[in-house]
Design a protein around this motif. Structure first.
Motif, PDB file in Angstrom:
ATOM      1  N   ASP A  63     -11.969   6.852   0.909  1.00 32.92           N
ATOM      2  CA  ASP A  63     -12.150   6.706  -0.533  1.00 32.92           C
ATOM      3  C   ASP A  63     -13.143   5.570  -0.813  1.00 32.92           C
ATOM      4  N   GLU A  64     -13.374   5.275  -2.093  1.00 29.23           N
ATOM      5  CA  GLU A  64     -14.415   4.289  -2.433  1.00 29.23           C
ATOM      6  C   GLU A  64     -14.055   2.883  -1.938  1.00 29.23           C
ATOM      7  N   SER A  65     -12.764   2.617  -1.718  1.00 32.93           N
ATOM      8  CA  SER A  65     -12.391   1.286  -1.207  1.00 32.93           C
ATOM      9  C   SER A  65     -12.487   1.213   0.321  1.00 32.93           C
ATOM     10  N   GLY A  66     -12.878   2.341   0.944  1.00 35.83           N
ATOM     11  CA  GLY A  66     -13.010   2.346   2.406  1.00 35.83           C
ATOM     12  C   GLY A  66     -11.733   2.734   3.121  1.00 35.83           C
ATOM     13  N   ALA A  67     -10.705   3.189   2.370  1.00 35.64           N
ATOM     14  CA  ALA A  67      -9.437   3.573   3.006  1.00 35.64           C
ATOM     15  C   ALA A  67      -9.470   5.049   3.375  1.00 35.64           C
ATOM     16  N   ARG A 125      -5.155  -2.030   6.363  1.00 39.26           N
ATOM     17  CA  ARG A 125      -5.332  -1.398   5.044  1.00 39.26           C
ATOM     18  C   ARG A 125      -6.193  -0.140   5.124  1.00 39.26           C
ATOM     19  N   LYS A 126      -7.174  -0.148   6.020  1.00 40.84           N
ATOM     20  CA  LYS A 126      -8.100   0.984   6.125  1.00 40.84           C
ATOM     21  C   LYS A 126      -7.371   2.303   6.444  1.00 40.84           C
ATOM     22  N   GLN A 134       0.813  -1.221   0.000  1.00 36.70           N
ATOM     23  CA  GLN A 134       0.000   0.000   0.000  1.00 36.70           C
ATOM     24  C   GLN A 134       0.844   1.267   0.000  1.00 36.70           C
ATOM     25  N   LYS A 175      -2.739   4.051   4.242  1.00 37.82           N
ATOM     26  CA  LYS A 175      -2.407   5.003   3.174  1.00 37.82           C
ATOM     27  C   LYS A 175      -2.296   6.429   3.701  1.00 37.82           C
ATOM     28  N   GLU A 177      -5.947  -6.730   6.566  1.00 36.09           N
ATOM     29  CA  GLU A 177      -7.170  -6.073   6.100  1.00 36.09           C
ATOM     30  C   GLU A 177      -7.553  -4.911   7.013  1.00 36.09           C
TER      31      GLU A 177
END
Ligand SMILES: [Zn+2]
Length: 302
Positions: free
Chosen positions: A239-243, A145-146, A87, A149, A142
């Motif tokens: 963002d749209e991926s939930g991050a 990941r949230k 990431q 970034k 997982e």
């Protein structure tokens, strides 16, 4: 072995020794890794005390986690490290430990996100809590990941803390900062109040990042309520991926104090208990005016 590789092995040994000395880890806890060129990682092995490692103990893996070299197997938290490197191409090193005060916050479910210390705001911004995940399973990467970034450091619920950096010492120093910040925050809470730094000052401190060349992965968002309202619930923060895409630091407008107990803070999702009726709370002018505005509206409707 190249001189770079032997220097990195020695750095990992030294950081492990400091982590154990400072009681950031007990027994065989914790793990450290560093990029070795573009496609390999140097990593602490599993089941060794980080205070007594030697350079020859380290493992070399590829970026998928396949062991390429080393007598021992790589850390049981390797999956979490691999996810961070995937990431964050800018990250060169990852440190994981269980520093006791910060881990106390992680166990209590209290993120270290209040604007209290200038140096923490300019470096780490906020320190969120990644959701609980079983250590060493795929769940943990997982959960990480949230936030990874947008953050260089985070707490891991009911587990410990994770930091990253441009080299292994930079990552380790962030772990020191988190534990130091947690200790100060804990002390202030024991003393009964945390005077928060105002929003305008938080933004000024953020500008200092540029002045001092501090590379932060994301900007500070000092007013999550406004940001969320601007583009739908929580729309502006993930963002749209939930991050996460910013470092949320709820800062009060203007000077003044803000000391709302978590049980009354709507962002904590708390409810007011039966015995809370006589407890003192403090509200900012902004919060008080919002309450009065709502009350006036409901009177008009009646
Ligand atoms: Zn751990």
């Amino acid at each position: 072995m190249t001189t770079v590789e032997s220097a990195l092995r020695a750095d990992i040994v030294e950081v492990g020794r400091r982590m154990y000395d400072r009681r950031f880890t007990a027994s065989n806890d914790g793990n450290i890794s560093v990029r070795l060129g573009s496609d390999r990682l140097l990593m602490t092995p599993k089941s060794v005390c980080k205070g007594f490692m030697t350079p020859d103990m380290m493992c070399i893996t590829d970026l998928a986690g396949k062991k390429l070299q080393g007598d021992r197997d790589p850390s049981t938290e390797m999956l979490m490290h691999l996810e961070v490197y995937r990431q964050r191409p800018d990250v060169q090193a990852v440190v994981h430990a269980h520093p006791p005060v910060a881990t106390g916050f992680a166990v209590a479910g209290i993120p270290l996100d209040r604007p209290v210390l200038a140096e923490v705001l300019t470096t780490l911004g906020s320190i969120p809590i990644a959701e609980y995940a079983t250590p060493s399973t795929q769940e943990l990467p997982e959960a990480v990941r949230k936030y990874i970034k947008a953050h260089d450091g985070m707490l891991l619920a009911n587990h410990g803390a994770l930091t990253v950096g441009s080299d292994v010492f930079a990552a380790y120093y962030k772990m020191e900062t988190i534990e130091h910040f947690a200790t100060i925050s804990f002390t202030a809470r024991l003393l009964g109040r945390e005077n928060l730094i105002a929003r305008e000052e938080v933004l000024r401190l953020q500008e200092l990042r540029g002045t001092y060349g501090i590379k932060a992965p994301a900007p500070i968002c000092p007013d999550p309520a406004d940001a969320a309202m601007a583009s739908g619930p929580a729309g502006a923060l993930f963002d749209e991926s939930g991050a996460a895409i910013c470092q949320v630091v709820p800062a009060p407008e203007g000077g003044g104090l803000r000391l709302v107990p978590d049980s009354l803070d709507s962002t904590a999702g708390g409810v007011i208990g039966e015995n809370d009726g006589d407890r003192e709370i403090r509200l900012t002018y902004r919060q008080l005016s919002a309450l009065i505005r709502d009350a006036v509206r409901s009177v008009r409707r009646d």
